[in-house]
Design a protein around this motif. Structure first.
Motif, PDB file in Angstrom:
ATOM      1  N   ALA A 137      20.231  15.474   6.293  1.00  0.00           N
ATOM      2  CA  ALA A 137      20.616  14.160   5.795  1.00  0.00           C
ATOM      3  C   ALA A 137      21.521  14.362   4.581  1.00  0.00           C
ATOM      4  N   THR A 138      22.625  15.031   4.802  1.00  0.00           N
ATOM      5  CA  THR A 138      23.546  15.365   3.732  1.00  0.00           C
ATOM      6  C   THR A 138      24.191  14.120   3.150  1.00  0.00           C
ATOM      7  N   GLY A 139      24.161  14.016   1.824  1.00  0.00           N
ATOM      8  CA  GLY A 139      24.807  12.908   1.143  1.00  0.00           C
ATOM      9  C   GLY A 139      24.014  11.624   1.126  1.00  0.00           C
ATOM     10  N   ILE A 140      22.768  11.657   1.608  1.00  0.00           N
ATOM     11  CA  ILE A 140      21.920  10.464   1.660  1.00  0.00           C
ATOM     12  C   ILE A 140      20.847  10.595   0.583  1.00  0.00           C
ATOM     13  N   LYS A 141      20.524   9.497  -0.066  1.00  0.00           N
ATOM     14  CA  LYS A 141      19.470   9.517  -1.078  1.00  0.00           C
ATOM     15  C   LYS A 141      18.196  10.092  -0.480  1.00  0.00           C
ATOM     16  N   LYS A 142      17.502  10.912  -1.260  1.00  0.00           N
ATOM     17  CA  LYS A 142      16.285  11.553  -0.767  1.00  0.00           C
ATOM     18  C   LYS A 142      15.256  10.534  -0.277  1.00  0.00           C
ATOM     19  N   TYR A 175      -1.299  12.727  -1.536  1.00  0.00           N
ATOM     20  CA  TYR A 175      -0.579  13.750  -2.301  1.00  0.00           C
ATOM     21  C   TYR A 175      -0.481  15.088  -1.571  1.00  0.00           C
ATOM     22  N   SER A 176      -0.758  15.107  -0.273  1.00  0.00           N
ATOM     23  CA  SER A 176      -0.571  16.334   0.511  1.00  0.00           C
ATOM     24  C   SER A 176       0.902  16.462   0.851  1.00  0.00           C
ATOM     25  N   ILE A 177       1.439  17.649   0.715  1.00  0.00           N
ATOM     26  CA  ILE A 177       2.851  17.882   1.031  1.00  0.00           C
ATOM     27  C   ILE A 177       3.050  17.791   2.531  1.00  0.00           C
ATOM     28  N   ILE A 178       4.013  16.954   2.945  1.00  0.00           N
ATOM     29  CA  ILE A 178       4.316  16.811   4.372  1.00  0.00           C
ATOM     30  C   ILE A 178       5.733  17.274   4.702  1.00  0.00           C
ATOM     31  N   GLY A 179       6.540  17.533   3.660  1.00  0.00           N
ATOM     32  CA  GLY A 179       7.890  17.987   3.925  1.00  0.00           C
ATOM     33  C   GLY A 179       8.712  18.164   2.667  1.00  0.00           C
ATOM     34  N   TYR A 180       9.963  18.540   2.909  1.00  0.00           N
ATOM     35  CA  TYR A 180      10.894  18.808   1.818  1.00  0.00           C
ATOM     36  C   TYR A 180      12.291  18.326   2.202  1.00  0.00           C
ATOM     37  N   ILE A 181      13.026  17.866   1.225  1.00  0.00           N
ATOM     38  CA  ILE A 181      14.443  17.588   1.406  1.00  0.00           C
ATOM     39  C   ILE A 181      15.174  18.455   0.385  1.00  0.00           C
ATOM     40  N   LYS A 182      15.912  19.421   0.893  1.00  0.00           N
ATOM     41  CA  LYS A 182      16.608  20.382   0.040  1.00  0.00           C
ATOM     42  C   LYS A 182      17.863  19.758  -0.575  1.00  0.00           C
ATOM     43  N   LYS A 183      18.387  20.402  -1.603  1.00  0.00           N
ATOM     44  CA  LYS A 183      19.587  19.895  -2.283  1.00  0.00           C
ATOM     45  C   LYS A 183      20.777  19.771  -1.347  1.00  0.00           C
ATOM     46  N   ASP A 184      20.848  20.633  -0.327  1.00  0.00           N
ATOM     47  CA  ASP A 184      21.974  20.583   0.611  1.00  0.00           C
ATOM     48  C   ASP A 184      21.773  19.544   1.722  1.00  0.00           C
ATOM     49  N   SER A 202       0.857  -1.188   0.000  1.00  0.00           N
ATOM     50  CA  SER A 202       0.000   0.000   0.000  1.00  0.00           C
ATOM     51  C   SER A 202       0.890   1.233   0.000  1.00  0.00           C
ATOM     52  N   THR A 203       0.601   2.154  -0.885  1.00  0.00           N
ATOM     53  CA  THR A 203       1.387   3.386  -0.958  1.00  0.00           C
ATOM     54  C   THR A 203       1.141   4.212   0.295  1.00  0.00           C
ATOM     55  N   ILE A 204       2.251   4.623   0.932  1.00  0.00           N
ATOM     56  CA  ILE A 204       2.126   5.482   2.113  1.00  0.00           C
ATOM     57  C   ILE A 204       2.686   6.878   1.858  1.00  0.00           C
ATOM     58  N   GLY A 205       3.383   7.043   0.729  1.00  0.00           N
ATOM     59  CA  GLY A 205       3.902   8.361   0.415  1.00  0.00           C
ATOM     60  C   GLY A 205       4.699   8.391  -0.866  1.00  0.00           C
ATOM     61  N   TYR A 206       5.133   9.604  -1.181  1.00  0.00           N
ATOM     62  CA  TYR A 206       5.881   9.845  -2.413  1.00  0.00           C
ATOM     63  C   TYR A 206       7.070  10.745  -2.131  1.00  0.00           C
ATOM     64  N   VAL A 207       8.159  10.490  -2.833  1.00  0.00           N
ATOM     65  CA  VAL A 207       9.352  11.331  -2.762  1.00  0.00           C
ATOM     66  C   VAL A 207       9.615  11.820  -4.185  1.00  0.00           C
ATOM     67  N   LYS A 208       9.337  13.073  -4.426  1.00  0.00           N
ATOM     68  CA  LYS A 208       9.500  13.638  -5.766  1.00  0.00           C
ATOM     69  C   LYS A 208      10.967  13.949  -6.029  1.00  0.00           C
ATOM     70  N   LYS A 209      11.323  13.999  -7.288  1.00  0.00           N
ATOM     71  CA  LYS A 209      12.716  14.262  -7.673  1.00  0.00           C
ATOM     72  C   LYS A 209      13.220  15.604  -7.140  1.00  0.00           C
ATOM     73  N   ASP A 210      12.309  16.579  -6.983  1.00  0.00           N
ATOM     74  CA  ASP A 210      12.715  17.892  -6.478  1.00  0.00           C
ATOM     75  C   ASP A 210      12.853  17.925  -4.956  1.00  0.00           C
ATOM     76  N   GLY A 211      12.577  16.771  -4.282  1.00  0.00           N
ATOM     77  CA  GLY A 211      12.721  16.700  -2.836  1.00  0.00           C
ATOM     78  C   GLY A 211      11.433  16.921  -2.064  1.00  0.00           C
ATOM     79  N   THR A 212      10.329  17.146  -2.771  1.00  0.00           N
ATOM     80  CA  THR A 212       9.041  17.298  -2.105  1.00  0.00           C
ATOM     81  C   THR A 212       8.568  15.933  -1.612  1.00  0.00           C
ATOM     82  N   ILE A 213       8.114  15.881  -0.363  1.00  0.00           N
ATOM     83  CA  ILE A 213       7.614  14.648   0.237  1.00  0.00           C
ATOM     84  C   ILE A 213       6.106  14.781   0.388  1.00  0.00           C
ATOM     85  N   GLN A 214       5.365  13.785  -0.119  1.00  0.00           N
ATOM     86  CA  GLN A 214       3.911  13.807  -0.044  1.00  0.00           C
ATOM     87  C   GLN A 214       3.405  12.545   0.657  1.00  0.00           C
TER      88      GLN A 214
END
Length: 134
Positions: free
Chosen positions: A117-122, A94-103, A78-90
């Motif tokens: 979480a520097t250097g870790i896959k989003k 599909y409600s936005i719950i957070g972000y992971i920035k490039k840094d 069962s899908t519990i969430g999404y991690v978009k390529k831009d770092g948006t977490i849903q």
């Protein structure tokens, strides 16, 4: 000479599995994550494994979920969430719950810092901060 070459090879390969840290906003290490997907808590206890096929297992090797493309799924697929390529977490709706920035900075939906979480896959950082309570 052959033993020396093998020993050097093992040292070089061992260096490829370098752990990155997940930190709180105060800079305290919460978890380390190795490049081969082993997640350890701040006391160096293994708490989860992320397999190369996307399977997520707890410390007892019990399947607890999957990472598939941009989706995070529980053990029942069962899908519990999404991690978009831009770092948006849903979440699953599909409600936005957070972000992971490039840094590597991790933020909640209001852009308040939760840690880094520097250097870790989003996808892996999203698991730790938003989807699974390790």
């Amino acid at each position: 000479m052959k033993k020396l070459i093998i020993a050097i090879g093992l040292l070089l390969c061992g260096g490829l599995v370098k752990a990155q840290t997940v930190k709180s906003t105060t800079g305290t290490t919460r978890f380390t994550v190795s490049s081969d997907g082993v997640i350890k808590d701040r006391l160096s206890n293994t708490v989860a494994y992320i397999k190369s096929n996307g399977t997520i297992e707890n410390a007892k090797y019990t399947n607890i979920g999957y990472i598939r493309d941009e989706q995070i799924e529980d053990a029942n697929y069962s899908t519990i969430g999404y991690v978009k390529k831009d770092g948006t977490i849903q979440d699953r709706n599909y409600s936005i719950i957070g972000y992971i920035k490039k840094d590597g900075t991790v933020q909640d939906r209001n852009h308040s810092n939760l840690g880094s979480a520097t250097g870790i896959k989003k996808e892996w950082a999203a698991l730790i901060f938003f989807f699974f309570d390790f």
